[in-house]
Structures are given as structure tokens and as C-alpha cells.
Design an enzyme around this catalytic site. Structure first.
Site, mmCIF file in Angstrom:
data_model
loop_
_atom_site.group_PDB
_atom_site.id
_atom_site.type_symbol
_atom_site.label_atom_id
_atom_site.label_comp_id
_atom_site.label_asym_id
_atom_site.label_seq_id
_atom_site.Cartn_x
_atom_site.Cartn_y
_atom_site.Cartn_z
ATOM 1 N N CYS A 1 0.819 -1.205 0.000
ATOM 2 C CA CYS A 1 0.000 0.000 0.000
ATOM 3 C C CYS A 1 0.854 1.257 0.000
ATOM 4 O O CYS A 1 0.335 2.365 -0.070
ATOM 5 C CB CYS A 1 -0.923 0.028 1.215
ATOM 6 S SG CYS A 1 -1.937 -1.438 1.344
ATOM 7 N N CYS B 1 -3.045 8.641 6.263
ATOM 8 C CA CYS B 1 -1.775 8.667 6.995
ATOM 9 C C CYS B 1 -2.030 8.866 8.485
ATOM 10 O O CYS B 1 -1.372 8.250 9.329
ATOM 11 C CB CYS B 1 -0.872 9.792 6.494
ATOM 12 S SG CYS B 1 -0.380 9.606 4.778
#
Lengths: 404, 132
Positions: B37, B107
Site C-alpha cells: 500500500c 496517513c
């Protein structure tokens, strides 16, 4: 003196050559006529300029000027080639063969064909990006009307075996289209010797202006026709309506002329620089060149630095304008489909940088790039848990990752 | 895409990069994300077993600038907090502090997950149940 950021993304676009710009300027004001105006000198002047540019463009690829259809760029040329052949040759068949590492302009045109009821075979290349000719030939059916395979890949620079592909196409009486956007002006392209039936290319990848490109459409042996995708005044032998972009076309012509004269010298200079950049950067532990290194455009290097993420790396080399195969900026988080379709693991695809050198790249800039990338890779590896685990001898494939 | 000044600051001068001994009883480790990812964070806390206060925090991150900044910021926030307080850290606070754009919210989510995973690793070493 270096000026920052240093541009090493010439596969995305190139700066215009000042000689090109100069050639274009009169056609914005004093010579502003419409090339289709037949009744006065304004039109004639514009038409003459277009005719001259058409010759310059044709000469670069060894075509007849009548075989050049000006478009807004390579995307439009790809669309016209694929959709235009599909419609024109509907009676002959409905099957198209392409490769899954093509540009989106080709792949999405093919998707469109599938929606319209056509059939498309997407070949997978070998690990080095080259297609397998036996796979290509095996994919041909009596319904096949077109093979569309790019000349030089935009991400890895790999050059496909164009002559072998066209031999196969001829043998089976199938048309051959190539997206040569990255190759024309960089390496010798000869539509006659290489038996290319249709070819897309564009000005802004060869130091010309944006917004102008061309589709080469063969007129003899065989005579190729495409159905127009834009209805209107029947310009460009009825294949592409729309008032011609005269200044753009003039600039495109000039860019082709310059490339023809300077290509071999430029290619030699750029491949030396590229090889030096690559040799230095692959001294970094766990770095890998993507794509076949023997069949490649002279100015492209695509390198993966394992255990460093591409976008993070790009932030660390902010004084360099390059491109990454990591698509962390998009919501999908999918890395480059080109690299994935070479069979690269996702983590390597995420770790890649593409360097595209160009006419104005200097040795000093390459020196700087080498240092800058080396420093950034080491810095990021120092903060990469993957690098630490790799150094401890942990097999990263054996780890159970918590995917999101 | 332009990064905020705070992201650039954390990226250029990351706080608390490093590794704690994951085998220690008072160290909790959270390893989240996946190389496929494009994001892997490892966040570690060292807890004072008597006071329950996080004495030290370290991270290492493979990812983009926002991922590095989110984890760097997380280690700053963790230090001095009790484990209970640390559990309250919300990803949206990270988003706000770093002015992360919508495409980078994941994030901050990853950083929050890393904190919770590290805390629960510590708790399981202490014979306590995981908190969700």
C-alpha cells in the site's frame, strides 16, 4: 550555475526550443489567417505554412506529407486511430490486440471499443517490458483488425520490436498502429521501412508546443482509412475536422526539423549521461533498473530503490523534478500499472523514480542529481522500518501486514 | 501537491526516529500498514510501569511525507502522556495539526492505529486486555 529545481521529467513534457518559439510567433498575429480560407492571402499564407510544416513532420518519419493528419496531440491521435479503425473496418472484424503497459489513451480507447461490443486482447509483456512475439501472433483471430503496440514506453523507455510486430501484422493482413509519442524525435522512426500503418505522436515531447500532434495514416500498400471522430468542415482529408492550429503546427514542423538534424548527436549525449546516472545510482544497495536495458530510449531511466517509498523520496529530492511510480497521492494508493504489469511487486513499484533527460540537461545537473538521490535514499532508509527488517534478515513476504 | 510547513518540518527534521527493544516488557510496538500500500509505520512506546507514563517513543516509517510527519508528530504527543491519555489521541487531531489534505487522511488513521496497536502490545505484555 545550477538553477533549481532541475528538470528531469522530459517524458512528461519538454521545454520548447527557442528556435521553435521563434518560428511560431508570426502566426499568432501578423500571419493569423485560417488555413482553410481559400479567398484571400491571409488564408493562403497560413495554408503555405501548414503545408511546409506537414513536409517537415513527414520527413522526420519518412512519410508522404499527405499521410499526416494533424490533431490536438497524441491522445486524440490514439483515439482516432483505434476508434476510427474500429468503425471503418467493422465489416472485416471487431477484434483489437494491445498490451497492458500501453498509455491510458490507448487502453481507455480499447475499453471504449469493448463497451461498443468489440473484443480486445490485452497482452502481458515479459518482465523486461518487451512483448512476446509468439503471444502476439497467437492472439490473432480471423476477426482481428488492428494491433496497437507502443513504440517506446513512457515510464520505462522500453522500445518494442516494431519491425517484427509489423511483419506479423502484414502476414495476417491486420493493421498496425503504434503510439510513438516518446520515440519520434528521439530515435530514428521510419514508417516505410518499419511498415507502420498508423502512428501517433506529439510536438510537446520533442521541444515543440503543447496542443498539437499528428496521426500518420498510410496511403499506399495498404491504403488505410479511419472514420472521423469529430464532425465538421472535413479538414485533414475528412479524417479530422476543426480549424487547424496554425502556430502550433508551424512549431511542430520546426521541432521535427531540428530533431531530424540533431537527433543522433543528442541521443548519443543523452544516453551517455543516462548511463552515468544509472551506473552511479545502481551502486546504491538494493536498487534495480526497471525495463530492458538493451532496447530502450536513450534518455530514460527508471530505478526502484527498495524499502523507500517513491513519493517520500521525491519529497527528499525537492530540487529535482522527476516522476514516481508510486501513486500515493491518488485515493486508490495503486502504484504504476505499467510497473505492476511487468510483474514487479507492489513495494518495488512504489519505490521507483523515473528520470527523463532532455536537450538542455547538463553533466553538472546529473552530478547534482546523483548526490541528491543518494543522500535522500540513505536518509529515508534510516527511517524505514522495512529497511531495518531487511537488514535483520527478516523475509518481508513472511510478515503478516495489516492492510488498510 | 503542496505540503504544509509542518509536514515539511517533520519530514526534514523527524523527531524520535529509532528503535526500542521490542522484547522488553515495558515496550509496546505497533507495526501497521503494508508495503503493497506504500505505507508502513512502526511506532514504539516505552512505559514507566509504576506511573503508567510513556517515557519514550520512537518511530520508523516507510511512506510519503505525510505518513512520516504523522508518525513523527505522534511520538512527540505520546511522550509524557499516560497510556490512558494516549488512547484518546484521535486521527483528526493529527489531520488538523499537520493540515493534511483529504487524500492524506489515511496517513493519520495509520498513525492512530499504530498508537493503539503499540499500547495494546504493551498491555498484553502486562497481562491486560486489549482496549478497542
Amino acid at each position: 550555475m545550477l538553477s533549481f529545481p532541475i528538470y528531469l521529467d522530459n517524458n512528461a513534457t519538454t521545454p520548447m526550443d527557442p528556435r521553435v518559439l521563434e518560428s511560431m510567433l508570426p502566426y499568432f498575429n501578423s500571419k493569423f489567417g485560417n488555413a482553410a480560407s481559400r479567398n484571400h492571402s491571409f488564408g493562403w499564407t497560413a495554408e503555405e505554412a501548414v503545408d511546409y510544416a506537414r513536409e517537415q513532420v513527414a520527413k522526420l518519419i519518412n512519410a508522404n506529407p499527405k499521410e499526416i493528419i494533424f490533431t490536438s496531440g497524441a491522445t486524440e491521435a490514439d483515439n482516432l486511430a483505434i476508434k476510427g479503425v474500429y468503425e471503418m473496418y467493422a465489416r472485416k472484424g471487431n477484434h483489437i490486440i494491445t498490451v497492458n503497459t500501453e498509455h491510458k489513451a490507448v487502453l481507455d480507447s480499447c475499453k471504449h471499443i469493448e463497451k461498443m461490443g468489440g473484443e480486445v486482447t490485452y497482452l502481458s509483456p515479459n518482465e523486461d517490458g518487451l512483448i512476446n512475439l509468439a503471444d502476439l501472433e497467437a492472439a490473432i483471430t480471423p476477426k482481428t483488425i488492428l494491433i496497437s503496440i507502443m513504440y517506446g514506453n513512457n515510464e520505462i523507455g522500453v522500445l518494442q520490436p516494431i519491425e517484427e510486430i509489423s511483419d506479423i501484422a502484414r502476414k495476417h493482413n491486420v493493421l498496425f498502429h503504434t503510439d510513438a509519442t516518446q520515440a519520434v524525435g528521439k530515435v530514428p522512426v521510419d514508417v516505410m521501412a518499419q511498415n507502420i500503418d498508423l502512428m501517433s505522436f506529439t510536438a510537446h515531447k520533442m521541444y515543440g508546443p503543447k496542443g498539437v500532434g499528428a496521426l500518420y495514416v498510410r496511403r499506399k500498400n495498404p491504403r488505410v482509412k479511419v472514420t472521423s471522430q469529430l464532425d465538421g468542415g472535413g479538414h485533414e482529408r475528412g479524417m479530422r475536422s476543426g480549424t487547424l492550429n496554425v502556430p502550433g503546427i508551424v512549431g511542430f514542423g520546426k521541432a521535427c526539423e531540428i530533431s531530424l538534424n540533431e537527433m543522433s548527436e543528442e541521443a548519443e549525449k543523452l544516453s551517455k549521461m543516462r548511463d552515468r546516472l544509472e551506473a552511479e545510482l545502481t551502486q546504491i544497495e538494493e536498487s534495480y533498473v526497471n525495463g530492458n536495458i538493451n532496447h530502450r530510449l536513450p534518455h530514460v531511466a527508471n530505478i526502484s530503490f527498495k524499502h523507500v517509498e517513491g513519493e517520500g523520496l521525491m519529497m527528499g529530492i525537492k530540487d529535482l523534478a522527476v516522476s514516481s511510480g508510486s501513486a500515493c497521492t491518488s485515493a486508490s494508493l495503486e502504484p504504476s500499472y505499467v510497473l505492476k504489469n511487468l510483474g514487479l511487486d507492489d513495494d518495488l513499484a512504489h519505490s521507483s523514480l523515473r528520470f527523463g533527460l532532455g536537450r538542455y540537461t547538463t553533466d553538472e545537473e546529473i552530478d547534482f542529481a546523483i548526490d541528491h538521490v543518494k543522500t535522500a535514499v540513505h536518509k529515508l532508509r534510516d527511517m524505514s522500518p522495512l529497511w531495518e527488517m531487511f537488514k535483520e534478515g527478516i523475509d518481508l513476504k513472511s510478515v503478516e501486514w495489516q492492510e488498510h | 501537491m503542496a505540503y504544509s510547513e509542518k509536514v515539511i518540518d517533520h519530514y526534514s527534521n523527524p523527531r524520535n526516529i529509532g528503535t526500542l527493544n521490542k522484547d522488553e516488557n515495558n515496550v509496546g510496538t505497533g507495526l501497521v500498514g503494508a508495503p503493497e500500500c506504500g505505507d508502513v509505520m512502526r511506532l514504539q512506546i516505552q512505559v514507566n510501569e509504576e506511573s503508567g507514563i510513556i517515557e519514550d517513543a520512537k518511530f520508523k516509517t516507510f511512506g510519503c511525507g505525510s505518513a512520516i510527519a504523522s508518525s513523527s508528530l505522534a511520538t512527540e504527543w505520546l511522550k509524557g502522556k499516560t497510556v490512558q491519555e494516549a488512547m484518546e489521541i484521535d486521527n483528526m487531531a493529527i489531520v488538523e495539526e499537520l493540515a493534511l489534505p483529504p487524500v492524506k487522511i489515511h496517513c493519520s488513521v495509520l498513525a492512530e492505529d499504530a498508537i493503539k496497536t503499540a499500547i495494546n502490545d504493551y498491555r498484553s505484555k502486562q497481562g491486560l486486555e486489549a482496549i478497542v
